[in-house]
Scaffold this motif. Structure first.
Motif, PDB file in Angstrom:
ATOM      1  N   ASP A 132       0.830  -1.200   0.000  1.00  0.00           N
ATOM      2  CA  ASP A 132       0.000   0.000   0.000  1.00  0.00           C
ATOM      3  C   ASP A 132       0.876   1.266   0.000  1.00  0.00           C
ATOM      4  N   LYS A 133       0.494   2.215  -0.845  1.00  0.00           N
ATOM      5  CA  LYS A 133       1.296   3.435  -0.972  1.00  0.00           C
ATOM      6  C   LYS A 133       1.344   4.205   0.346  1.00  0.00           C
ATOM      7  N   ASP A 134       0.266   4.142   1.104  1.00  0.00           N
ATOM      8  CA  ASP A 134       0.256   4.832   2.392  1.00  0.00           C
ATOM      9  C   ASP A 134       1.359   4.317   3.301  1.00  0.00           C
ATOM     10  N   GLY A 162      -9.942  25.180   1.988  1.00  0.00           N
ATOM     11  CA  GLY A 162     -10.298  24.984   0.589  1.00  0.00           C
ATOM     12  C   GLY A 162     -11.322  23.903   0.427  1.00  0.00           C
ATOM     13  N   PHE A 163     -11.895  23.874  -0.769  1.00  0.00           N
ATOM     14  CA  PHE A 163     -12.916  22.866  -1.072  1.00  0.00           C
ATOM     15  C   PHE A 163     -12.267  21.509  -1.238  1.00  0.00           C
ATOM     16  N   THR A 164     -13.095  20.489  -1.178  1.00  0.00           N
ATOM     17  CA  THR A 164     -12.572  19.147  -1.392  1.00  0.00           C
ATOM     18  C   THR A 164     -12.089  19.000  -2.834  1.00  0.00           C
ATOM     19  N   GLY A 165     -10.987  18.311  -2.990  1.00  0.00           N
ATOM     20  CA  GLY A 165     -10.446  18.067  -4.325  1.00  0.00           C
ATOM     21  C   GLY A 165      -9.707  19.236  -4.925  1.00  0.00           C
ATOM     22  N   SER A 166      -9.458  20.271  -4.119  1.00  0.00           N
ATOM     23  CA  SER A 166      -8.813  21.440  -4.714  1.00  0.00           C
ATOM     24  C   SER A 166      -7.294  21.294  -4.746  1.00  0.00           C
ATOM     25  N   GLY A 167      -6.745  20.288  -4.078  1.00  0.00           N
ATOM     26  CA  GLY A 167      -5.301  20.068  -4.144  1.00  0.00           C
ATOM     27  C   GLY A 167      -4.585  20.321  -2.839  1.00  0.00           C
ATOM     28  N   LYS A 168      -5.318  20.272  -1.731  1.00  0.00           N
ATOM     29  CA  LYS A 168      -4.697  20.544  -0.436  1.00  0.00           C
ATOM     30  C   LYS A 168      -3.714  19.443  -0.047  1.00  0.00           C
ATOM     31  N   THR A 169      -4.157  18.190  -0.234  1.00  0.00           N
ATOM     32  CA  THR A 169      -3.263  17.084   0.107  1.00  0.00           C
ATOM     33  C   THR A 169      -2.035  17.097  -0.786  1.00  0.00           C
ATOM     34  N   THR A 170      -2.250  17.440  -2.052  1.00  0.00           N
ATOM     35  CA  THR A 170      -1.116  17.533  -2.974  1.00  0.00           C
ATOM     36  C   THR A 170      -0.096  18.547  -2.457  1.00  0.00           C
ATOM     37  N   LEU A 171      -0.599  19.675  -1.985  1.00  0.00           N
ATOM     38  CA  LEU A 171       0.289  20.713  -1.466  1.00  0.00           C
ATOM     39  C   LEU A 171       1.079  20.203  -0.261  1.00  0.00           C
ATOM     40  N   GLU A 221      -3.864  19.425 -14.290  1.00  0.00           N
ATOM     41  CA  GLU A 221      -3.015  20.361 -13.554  1.00  0.00           C
ATOM     42  C   GLU A 221      -3.717  20.692 -12.262  1.00  0.00           C
ATOM     43  N   VAL A 222      -3.158  20.225 -11.163  1.00  0.00           N
ATOM     44  CA  VAL A 222      -3.814  20.420  -9.872  1.00  0.00           C
ATOM     45  C   VAL A 222      -3.454  21.775  -9.286  1.00  0.00           C
ATOM     46  N   LEU A 223      -2.177  22.042  -9.183  1.00  0.00           N
ATOM     47  CA  LEU A 223      -1.737  23.303  -8.582  1.00  0.00           C
ATOM     48  C   LEU A 223      -0.963  24.116  -9.613  1.00  0.00           C
ATOM     49  N   PHE A 252      -1.090  12.554   8.281  1.00  0.00           N
ATOM     50  CA  PHE A 252      -1.763  12.193   7.034  1.00  0.00           C
ATOM     51  C   PHE A 252      -3.272  12.309   7.174  1.00  0.00           C
ATOM     52  N   GLN A 253      -3.886  12.736   6.082  1.00  0.00           N
ATOM     53  CA  GLN A 253      -5.346  12.855   6.098  1.00  0.00           C
ATOM     54  C   GLN A 253      -6.006  11.494   6.297  1.00  0.00           C
ATOM     55  N   ASN A 254      -5.418  10.451   5.669  1.00  0.00           N
ATOM     56  CA  ASN A 254      -6.023   9.114   5.809  1.00  0.00           C
ATOM     57  C   ASN A 254      -5.343   8.300   6.904  1.00  0.00           C
ATOM     58  N   SER A 263       1.118  18.650 -11.560  1.00  0.00           N
ATOM     59  CA  SER A 263       0.029  17.997 -12.300  1.00  0.00           C
ATOM     60  C   SER A 263       0.197  16.498 -12.192  1.00  0.00           C
ATOM     61  N   TYR A 264      -0.905  15.790 -12.376  1.00  0.00           N
ATOM     62  CA  TYR A 264      -0.860  14.330 -12.387  1.00  0.00           C
ATOM     63  C   TYR A 264      -1.157  13.833 -13.791  1.00  0.00           C
ATOM     64  N   GLY A 265      -0.627  12.687 -14.131  1.00  0.00           N
ATOM     65  CA  GLY A 265      -0.921  12.073 -15.427  1.00  0.00           C
ATOM     66  C   GLY A 265      -0.166  12.754 -16.552  1.00  0.00           C
ATOM     67  N   ASP A 303      -2.773  17.657   7.670  1.00  0.00           N
ATOM     68  CA  ASP A 303      -3.744  17.572   6.585  1.00  0.00           C
ATOM     69  C   ASP A 303      -5.103  17.176   7.157  1.00  0.00           C
ATOM     70  N   GLU A 304      -5.940  18.139   7.367  1.00  0.00           N
ATOM     71  CA  GLU A 304      -7.250  17.939   8.002  1.00  0.00           C
ATOM     72  C   GLU A 304      -7.141  16.978   9.181  1.00  0.00           C
ATOM     73  N   PRO A 305      -6.361  17.370  10.202  1.00  0.00           N
ATOM     74  CA  PRO A 305      -6.035  16.403  11.262  1.00  0.00           C
ATOM     75  C   PRO A 305      -7.193  16.095  12.195  1.00  0.00           C
TER      76      PRO A 305
HETATM   77  N1  LIG Z   1      -1.890  10.284  -7.301  1.00  0.00           N
HETATM   78  C1  LIG Z   1      -2.765  10.968  -8.051  1.00  0.00           C
HETATM   79  N2  LIG Z   1      -2.919  10.694  -9.361  1.00  0.00           N
HETATM   80  C2  LIG Z   1      -3.789  11.387 -10.127  1.00  0.00           C
HETATM   81  N3  LIG Z   1      -4.566  12.365  -9.689  1.00  0.00           N
HETATM   82  C3  LIG Z   1      -4.493  12.698  -8.381  1.00  0.00           C
HETATM   83  C4  LIG Z   1      -3.595  12.012  -7.500  1.00  0.00           C
HETATM   84  N4  LIG Z   1      -3.727  12.553  -6.283  1.00  0.00           N
HETATM   85  C5  LIG Z   1      -4.663  13.514  -6.387  1.00  0.00           C
HETATM   86  N5  LIG Z   1      -5.121  13.616  -7.648  1.00  0.00           N
HETATM   87  C6  LIG Z   1      -6.108  14.584  -8.127  1.00  0.00           C
HETATM   88  O1  LIG Z   1      -5.677  15.848  -7.720  1.00  0.00           O
HETATM   89  C7  LIG Z   1      -6.767  16.630  -7.272  1.00  0.00           C
HETATM   90  C8  LIG Z   1      -6.471  17.151  -5.882  1.00  0.00           C
HETATM   91  O2  LIG Z   1      -6.381  16.088  -4.979  1.00  0.00           O
HETATM   92  P1  LIG Z   1      -6.055  16.314  -3.444  1.00  0.00           P
HETATM   93  O3  LIG Z   1      -6.027  14.988  -2.801  1.00  0.00           O
HETATM   94  O4  LIG Z   1      -4.828  17.132  -3.326  1.00  0.00           O
HETATM   95  O5  LIG Z   1      -7.325  17.143  -2.961  1.00  0.00           O
HETATM   96  P2  LIG Z   1      -7.703  17.668  -1.517  1.00  0.00           P
HETATM   97  O6  LIG Z   1      -7.834  19.123  -1.596  1.00  0.00           O
HETATM   98  O7  LIG Z   1      -6.771  17.139  -0.511  1.00  0.00           O
HETATM   99  O8  LIG Z   1      -9.140  17.071  -1.317  1.00  0.00           O
HETATM  100  P3  LIG Z   1      -9.845  16.607   0.072  1.00  0.00           P
HETATM  101  O9  LIG Z   1     -10.303  17.826   0.775  1.00  0.00           O
HETATM  102  O10 LIG Z   1     -10.992  15.787  -0.380  1.00  0.00           O
HETATM  103  O11 LIG Z   1      -8.842  15.837   0.828  1.00  0.00           O
HETATM  104  C9  LIG Z   1      -7.982  15.747  -7.335  1.00  0.00           C
HETATM  105  O12 LIG Z   1      -8.741  16.136  -8.456  1.00  0.00           O
HETATM  106  C10 LIG Z   1      -7.460  14.362  -7.526  1.00  0.00           C
HETATM  107  O13 LIG Z   1      -8.299  13.662  -8.402  1.00  0.00           O
END
Ligand SMILES: Nc1ncnc2c1ncn2[C@@H]1O[C@H](COP(=O)(O)OP(=O)(O)OP(=O)(O)O)[C@@H](O)[C@H]1O
Ligand SMILES: [Mg+2]
Lengths: 362, 279
Positions: A257-259, B40-49, B21-23, B82-84, B12-14, B161-163
């Motif tokens: 698992d990546k986590d 920020g809203f869900t899916g906006s890229g917070k975890t990525t940051l 492009e996420v951020l 970690f968020q998860n 960006s991913y992919g 991350d949203e602890p």
């Molecule tokens: N490993 C990955 N591969 C491809 N796309 C990803 C990956 N991780 C995240 N994404 C995409 O990047 C975007 C941002 O994801 P991220 O997890 O950073 O959001 P978030 O702000 O943390 O959301 P949440 O509040 O739900 O946790 C999402 O659209 C997601 O689909």
């Protein structure tokens, strides 16, 4: 106390005893007696049905065979001989019984006979050992070879030998497959480069492994003092059965698992620590599933390999009985069949208990 | 020189057609000892940051400087919640935290490790569950283990991350206080990701909204000039607090509207149907 027993029973995969235990302790009598009925009575009933079906099927086969035999005798040796045979069959004399599927009763008798034989042989062996004890001590002191018992092994001895061989083979496959699987799992390059070899060797039949192993062992062990047939069969069993463990280990290790890998990164664990504290524990369930498959494959191919390698064990027992063709041979073969099945089932259960003890579940 | 600095960071991913492009062009400066919250809203890229800052992933372009040096990989100086949760399921609560403590403080005796682990388990109120495995815990309990694990490593910079997302209001409040006290204890720096504006305003020196992705950027920052230590109940009557909170919420609602306005709904032709009458 009761919950402890129930927990232990469930742990061993005997969950169907739960309602009975609850019933005995007088808990929710109506519900539990219904459950107990369902989960114990019905399986027992199915055993009865199975034995009845078997009984009538073997009867049917017997009748067909008898009629054929009588007709044949009539044609070849005349009515007198035919009449004699018919009477003999009707009298139930085992020596005239046609050679077909034995009935459950005959198998039960054969089982009893095997057990009695075993007891007789065991006393014989013990007498022999007692008798030669002092002589052997003297011989050993003089540097001479000791005299060993060479009598025929009993059915129980054969079971023991088979178990010994299967464990040796299983151990061998663990020793080879688990480390190799870890290495392959860790390196994408190695995994892709050796994949073809694994895919080709995996489906190779036990017979071929046996031949291959004996080709090699014959030359390697020319002057080493070991039972060659034992070595050949356990190595073949190991090689035959290790593939499930190898594949499962490498898949488990490569798909952590990546986590968990992120945790390893954040804690900055070294390579060794990462393998032992993150990768191995997380792939343990996969590895264990592989080991379970390996053990059951090992037990299955063992019989065939013993049969071919002429190494002592249940396989050669079956083969000898088949060749020997005495009146109760068929029944003994069926006894062996059940014994093989039950032991295989128990081995799997033991592995399952180990798996539950040693691995985590989500 | 800022303690932590992001310069035009893009991620960006992919690839090719599937590229998202996420951020884009994230610029942020955090000073030593600051507490910054990003909402920020869900899916906006917070975890990525957060993953970028932890060193778990690398930016496509731009620079991330930590104490003047570009980040390469992870470091014990930057701890992450970690968020998860990412707890190891085969280890108990105690062992999960002890493993982290041992990894950071390599020269500690086992007694020191034990004390540290127990004190942090105490701080998150999990002493009763110390020997439980993660699967035997509720979501909120797991989250608290994750918090304890990160804080017990005593990082200089705490990335969260949203602890506290899975916790009830009361536990949440207690843990907010706990995190604040650890942060102020020896002047650490903290970055908090949250979706709760009140939490951001209560805890942080600055609250920065993350505009929704794709191509998320940081919005205007709100300075929270309220004296510490802050009191939750008193804050509710603090005009400054109310203005700030309402300002942030209004801003978020506005960008939320922009986002939904951007999505065009297809025009469906509806058939002309009248309910039938049965007499
Ligand atoms: N490993 C990955 N591969 C491809 N796309 C990803 C990956 N991780 C995240 N994404 C995409 O990047 C975007 C941002 O994801 P991220 O997890 O950073 O959001 P978030 O702000 O943390 O959301 P949440 O509040 O739900 O946790 C999402 O659209 C997601 O689909
Ligand atoms: Mg997230």
């Amino acid at each position: 106390m009761k919950t402890k027993i129930i927990k232990a029973v469930k742990f061993m995969g005997l969950g169907y005893l739960e309602p009975l235990i609850r019933l005995i302790t007088g808990e929710e009598v109506r519900k539990n007696s219904k459950d107990a009925f369902k989960r114990i009575l019905f399986p027992l009933l199915s055993v009865v049905v199975f034995i009845l079906l078997w009984h009538s099927f073997s009867n049917y086969l017997n009748n067909v065979e008898s009629t054929l035999k009588i007709e044949k005798t009539l044609k070849n040796q005349g009515p007198e001989a035919a009449k004699k045979l018919e009477d003999c069959i009707a009298s139930g004399d085992i020596s005239c019984r046609p050679n077909s599927l034995p009935s459950p009763a005959m198998v039960a008798t054969a089982l009893g006979k095997l057990w009695d034989d075993h007891k007789i042989m065991a006393t014989k062996k013990q007498d022999f050992i007692d008798k030669y004890e002092t002589i052997n001590e003297e011989r050993a002191a003089n540097g001479e070879i000791e005299i060993v018992y060479t009598g025929r092994p009993s059915f129980v001895d054969q079971i023991k030998t088979s178990l010994k061989t299967v464990f040796a083979g299983f151990l061998l496959s663990i020793i080879i497959a688990v480390p190799l699987g870890i290495v392959l799992g860790l390196s994408d390059t190695l995994r892709t480069s050796f994949n073809w070899l694994i895919q080709i060797l995996k489906p190779v039949s036990p017979v071929v492994w046996l031949l291959l192993v004996s080709m090699i062992v014959k030359t390697v062990l020319t002057d080493v003092d070991v039972e060659k047939s034992f070595v050949i069969s356990f190595i073949s069993v190991g090689l035959c059965s290790m593939w499930a463990t190898l594949v499962n280990t490498s898949v488990g290790v490569s798909s952590v698992d990546k986590d968990f890998m992120n945790v390893a990164k954040v804690l900055q664990l070294g390579t060794i620590k990462k393998i032992f504290k993150i990768i191995l524990p997380s792939s343990f369930p996969m590895i264990f599933t592989g080991l379970r498959i390996t053990l059951s494959v090992a037990w299955m191919v063992l019989i065939a390999i013993e049969l071919l390698a002429q190494s002592p064990g249940l396989g050669s027992f079956v083969w000898e009985e088949f060749q020997n063709g005495s009146s109760d041979s068929n029944s003994k073969i069926i006894v062996a069949m059940f014994v093989i099945g039950i032991i295989g089932f128990m081995l799997d259960r033991i592995m399952m208990i180990f798996q539950k003890l040693l691995t985590f579940t989500d | 020189m800022a303690y932590l600095e992001l310069k035009n960071v893009c991620k960006s991913y992919g690839e090719g057609k599937n590229k998202t492009e996420v951020l884009t062009n994230i610029n942020l400066k955090i000073e030593e000892g600051e507490f910054v919250a990003i909402v920020g809203f869900t899916g906006s890229g917070k975890t990525t940051l957060v993953n970028l800052l932890a060193g778990l992933i690398e930016p496509d372009s731009g620079e991330i400087l930590f104490k003047g040096q570009p980040i390469s990989g992870t470091s014990h100086e930057r701890g992450i919640i970690f968020q998860n949760y990412s707890l190891l399921p085969w280890l108990s609560v105690y062992e999960n935290i002890a493993m982290a403590v041992r990894a950071v403080f390599k020269d500690w005796t086992s007694k020191q490790v034990d004390e540290q682990v127990r004190s942090f388990i105490e701080k998150v109120n999990l002493t009763h569950a110390i020997n439980k495995k993660p699967k035997e815990l509720s979501g909120g309990m797991r989250q608290r283990v994750a918090v304890a694990r990160a804080l017990a490593m005593k990082p200089e910079l705490i990335l969260m991350d949203e602890p506290l997302g899975a916790l009830d209001a009361l536990t949440r409040g207690n843990l907010q206080e706990e995190i604040l006290s650890i942060w102020s204890e020896d002047k650490r720096t903290a970055l908090l990701i949250t979706n709760d504006v009140d939490e951001g305003v209560f805890m942080a020196d600055r609250v920065i909204p993350l505009r929704p992705g794709p191509k998320a950027t940081l919005g205007p920052e709100f300075n929270i000039n309220i004296d510490r230590p802050r009191n939750k109940i008193a804050l509710n009557h603090n005009d400054n607090f109310k203005t700030l909170r309402n300002g942030i919420i209004e801003y978020l609602m506005q960008i939320g509207k922009e986002r939904t306005a951007g999505i065009e709904l297809p025009n469906y032709e509806l058939p002309d149907l009248v309910p039938m009458k049965f007499d």
